[in-house]
Structures are given as structure tokens and as C-alpha cells.
Design a protein around this motif. Structure first.
Motif, PDB file in Angstrom:
ATOM      1  N   HIS A  71       0.839  -1.209   0.000  1.00  0.00           N
ATOM      2  CA  HIS A  71       0.000   0.000   0.000  1.00  0.00           C
ATOM      3  C   HIS A  71       0.874   1.259   0.000  1.00  0.00           C
ATOM      4  CE1 HIS A  71      -2.758  -2.907   2.256  1.00  0.00           C
ATOM      5  NE2 HIS A  71      -3.498  -2.550   1.231  1.00  0.00           N
TER       6      HIS A  71
ATOM      7  N   GLY B   1      -3.021  -1.516  -7.356  1.00  0.00           N
ATOM      8  CA  GLY B   1      -1.874  -2.417  -7.423  1.00  0.00           C
ATOM      9  C   GLY B   1      -2.052  -3.501  -8.468  1.00  0.00           C
TER      10      GLY B   1
ATOM     11  N   ASP C  49      -3.584  -7.137  -7.706  1.00  0.00           N
ATOM     12  CA  ASP C  49      -4.995  -7.434  -8.003  1.00  0.00           C
ATOM     13  C   ASP C  49      -5.236  -7.078  -9.466  1.00  0.00           C
ATOM     14  OD1 ASP C  49      -6.276  -7.983  -5.153  1.00  0.00           O
ATOM     15  OD2 ASP C  49      -4.782  -6.418  -4.963  1.00  0.00           O
TER      16      ASP C  49
ATOM     17  N   VAL D  16       4.563  -5.545  -4.512  1.00  0.00           N
ATOM     18  CA  VAL D  16       5.650  -5.549  -3.535  1.00  0.00           C
ATOM     19  C   VAL D  16       5.629  -6.902  -2.823  1.00  0.00           C
ATOM     20  CG1 VAL D  16       6.561  -4.445  -1.454  1.00  0.00           C
ATOM     21  CG2 VAL D  16       5.508  -3.056  -3.260  1.00  0.00           C
TER      22      VAL D  16
ATOM     23  N   LEU E 247       3.013  -9.281  -0.688  1.00  0.00           N
ATOM     24  CA  LEU E 247       2.452  -8.742   0.552  1.00  0.00           C
ATOM     25  C   LEU E 247       0.939  -8.693   0.431  1.00  0.00           C
ATOM     26  CD1 LEU E 247       4.789  -5.758   1.517  1.00  0.00           C
ATOM     27  CD2 LEU E 247       4.951  -8.158   2.140  1.00  0.00           C
TER      28      LEU E 247
HETATM   29  P1  AMP Z   1      -6.553  -3.829  -0.377  1.00  0.00           P
HETATM   30  O1  AMP Z   1      -6.341  -3.048   0.871  1.00  0.00           O
HETATM   31  O2  AMP Z   1      -6.126  -5.266  -0.285  1.00  0.00           O
HETATM   32  O3  AMP Z   1      -7.918  -3.641  -0.979  1.00  0.00           O
HETATM   33  O4  AMP Z   1      -5.549  -3.218  -1.446  1.00  0.00           O
HETATM   34  C1  AMP Z   1      -5.562  -1.843  -1.740  1.00  0.00           C
HETATM   35  C2  AMP Z   1      -4.680  -1.588  -2.941  1.00  0.00           C
HETATM   36  O5  AMP Z   1      -3.349  -2.019  -2.641  1.00  0.00           O
HETATM   37  C3  AMP Z   1      -5.125  -2.363  -4.173  1.00  0.00           C
HETATM   38  O6  AMP Z   1      -4.994  -1.519  -5.316  1.00  0.00           O
HETATM   39  C4  AMP Z   1      -4.164  -3.509  -4.226  1.00  0.00           C
HETATM   40  O7  AMP Z   1      -3.937  -3.994  -5.537  1.00  0.00           O
HETATM   41  C5  AMP Z   1      -2.898  -2.871  -3.671  1.00  0.00           C
HETATM   42  N1  AMP Z   1      -1.992  -3.879  -3.121  1.00  0.00           N
HETATM   43  C6  AMP Z   1      -2.295  -4.884  -2.269  1.00  0.00           C
HETATM   44  N2  AMP Z   1      -1.198  -5.651  -2.053  1.00  0.00           N
HETATM   45  C7  AMP Z   1      -0.191  -5.113  -2.781  1.00  0.00           C
HETATM   46  C8  AMP Z   1       1.187  -5.455  -2.977  1.00  0.00           C
HETATM   47  N3  AMP Z   1       1.751  -6.503  -2.372  1.00  0.00           N
HETATM   48  N4  AMP Z   1       1.921  -4.670  -3.788  1.00  0.00           N
HETATM   49  C9  AMP Z   1       1.368  -3.595  -4.414  1.00  0.00           C
HETATM   50  N5  AMP Z   1       0.078  -3.218  -4.272  1.00  0.00           N
HETATM   51  C10 AMP Z   1      -0.694  -3.976  -3.470  1.00  0.00           C
END
Ligand code: AMP
Length: 274
Positions: A31, A144, A147, A173, A181
Motif C-alpha cells: 500500500h 496495485g 490485483d 511488492v 504482501l
Molecule cells: P486492499 O487493501 O487489499 O484492498 O488493497 C488496496 C490496494 O493495494 C489495491 O490496489 C491492491 O492492488 C494494492 N496492493 C495490495 N497488495 C499489494 C502489494 N503486495 N503490492 C502492491 N500493491 C498492493
């Protein structure tokens, strides 16, 4: 840094470039990398907005909505350390009326991969992203590549519905051992955590393989993942990176996407082949 929980306390963006990072909180370095991209895009004088909302609409009944981590103080500290200007952190009843009856649905890219395993999930995502776009009116929003399907669907929605919002993407990442992650990694038992890097290992093996038959590459991937006794494959598919439709051969912009269960924890990852 301002923290807003009520829609009525939001102020309009004004003249500054506003860049949005939608999240469900439990912020990790993935994030944070998106927050840094948002800052680069917004510029020093621009405004970086992080939304933290565990969206009930994108959780299927019986899934992990209740147990999803909500470490508010740590998330605030992480955002403050990154120079975030605004956190919008509404409660579900602030965003959703109990008699809501309008949803936003993408009807093609959402059907396969995670959409097949998690009915209604992407309708929940596109509905909440639409609401956040309306409420915050950003110039750009960052998502990210982890997804990948979500990113493709948001891009399609923005195109189809003419949102005047630029969509930016950040690379995945990873932990030093290759595990992407994810806020859900903390659900893994010690034994599951030790085996979870098999996901990335399988994706890398596929990317290195000289095979150009999708079926043969998928066989390699399945064998590798099944070598971890605690892993259970939800799906492993090879699709076009733009239309997410199945491909028989590996060519440029071919995507290998997987979802793997370790116990009740479902992890996703992907890699571009070709
Ligand atoms: P989430 O909180 O899981 O809904 O993710 C919020 C945003 O962070 C989304 O756009 C995800 O694709 C991105 N995200 C989650 N994990 C990662 C990661 N390991 N590396 C980069 N972006 C990420």
C-alpha cells in the motif's frame, strides 16, 4: 493530516491535483508503495488521499469480513509518516443505506478468475470505487498490479462510464522470499507461511519455461504448487492481459493468474508471460 469519517465533512478538491489510493486498511509496504506513486503523481503541492474502508459489499457471505484486520492507529501512523493529506475512513452505514438498490457492474472481465470463485465480489468493488470517485473527485487513482483483474475492471469501468480520472498502476511488492504482501498473509499458520512462497516460485518457473502451450505451462504450475502439501489450487489460468479471456498459447501480454488456498486463507498472484 486530516482524518474524515463523515461524508458531510469532506471538502471539495479545489485547485490542487488530488490523487486517491483506495484501500481496506491494514496497510503494508505494498500500500505504501502506491501512496508514494500517488505523491509522485500529485506533486509536492498536490493532495494525496487514502481511503480505508473494509467494504462489506465485496465480501461473500461467510467470508472474512468480520475478522479482516482493522489496525486503525497503525494505519494512521503509516499515512502520517508518508505525508498523506487526508484519510477518508467511513463506517459501512455512512456509505451504504440499508435499502440500497443501485450497483455498478462490469459484465465481461468480471466473469472469470476471481469473479468465478467469488460471485458478487467485483460488483462490490466497482460499486464502492464509483462511490469513492464521486465523493472525492480525484484527478487520478492508484491501484496495485497484485490485483490484476481488479485493475483491469476499474480501467474498463472508467473507460465505459467516462470517469475523468487517470488510473495509475503500481507493481507488486513482495517479501524477500517472493510472497506478495497481503493483509491476509497474517492469517497463515507458521507452516502455511513457510510453504506460501511456492506461489511465486511456480509463477517464475512458468515465466522461465520455453513452452508456448498454455496447457503445458499450466501443468508445470499445478505440479509445482501441489508440491506444497498445504496448498490447494482455486484456479490457475492463462489469459490475455487486456481481455482476461483464455489463451491457448503464450504470446506477449499473456497473463498467468492464480488463486491458492492455504487452509481458509486464499492468496492471489500473477505474472506476465511472453
Ligand atoms: P486492499 O487493501 O487489499 O484492498 O488493497 C488496496 C490496494 O493495494 C489495491 O490496489 C491492491 O492492488 C494494492 N496492493 C495490495 N497488495 C499489494 C502489494 N503486495 N503490492 C502492491 N500493491 C498492493
Amino acid at each position: 493530516m486530516k482524518i474524515v469519517e463523515r461524508i458531510s465533512d469532506l471538502s471539495p478538491p479545489g485547485e490542487r491535483r488530488r490523487v486517491l489510493v483506495p484501500t481496506m486498511g491494514a496497510l503494508h509496504a505494498g500500500h505504501i508503495s502506491l501512496v508514494r506513486l500517488a505523491r509522485e503523481s500529485a506533486g509536492r503541492d498536490g493532495e494525496v488521499v487514502v481511503t480505508i474502508f473494509v467494504n462489506p459489499l465485496q465480501f461473500e457471505p461467510g467470508s472474512d469480513f468480520e475478522r479482516y484486520p482493522r489496525p486503525e492507529a497503525a494505519d494512521e501512523a503509516a499515512c502520517r509518516a508518508e505525508g498523506v493529506d487526508l484519510i477518508f475512513r467511513p463506517q459501512p452505514n455512512e456509505l451504504y443505506c440499508s435499502d440500497r438498490s443501485t450497483f455498478v457492474e462490469e459484465t465481461s472481465l468480471s466473469k472469470r478468475l476471481c469473479g468465478a470463485s467469488r460471485p458478487g465480489h467485483f460488483r462490490g468493488v466497482t460499486t464502492v470505487v464509483t462511490k469513492l470517485f464521486h465523493l472525492l473527485a480525484p484527478d487520478a487513482a492508484v491501484f496495485g498490479e497484485k490485483d490484476f483483474q481488479q485493475l483491469a475492471i476499474v480501467r474498463r469501468m472508467v473507460r465505459d462510464l467516462n470517469f475523468p480520472i487517470e488510473i495509475l498502476a503500481g507493481p507488486t511488492v513482495r517479501e524477500p522470499d517472493g510472497l506478495a504482501l497481503s493483509s491476509r498473509n497474517q492469517y497463515l499458520s507458521a507452516a502455511e507461511r513457510r510453504q506460501a512462497p511456492v506461489i511465486r516460485a511456480a509463477l517464475l518457473e512458468a515465466a522461465r519455461s520455453p513452452e508456448d502451450s498454455a496447457e503445458r505451462v499450466l501443468t508445470l504450475v499445478r505440479q509445482k504448487i501441489e508440491s506444497a502439501p498445504l496448498a490447494r489450487i482455486d484456479y490457475a489460468e492463462i489469459v490475455g492481459a487486456d481481455d482476461l479471456q483464455p489463451r491457448l498459447t503464450i504470446a506477449p501480454r499473456t497473463l498467468l493468474a492464480v488463486a491458492i488456498f492455504f487452509g481458509r486463507t486464499r492468496l492471489i498472484d500473477n505474472i506476465l508471460l511472453g
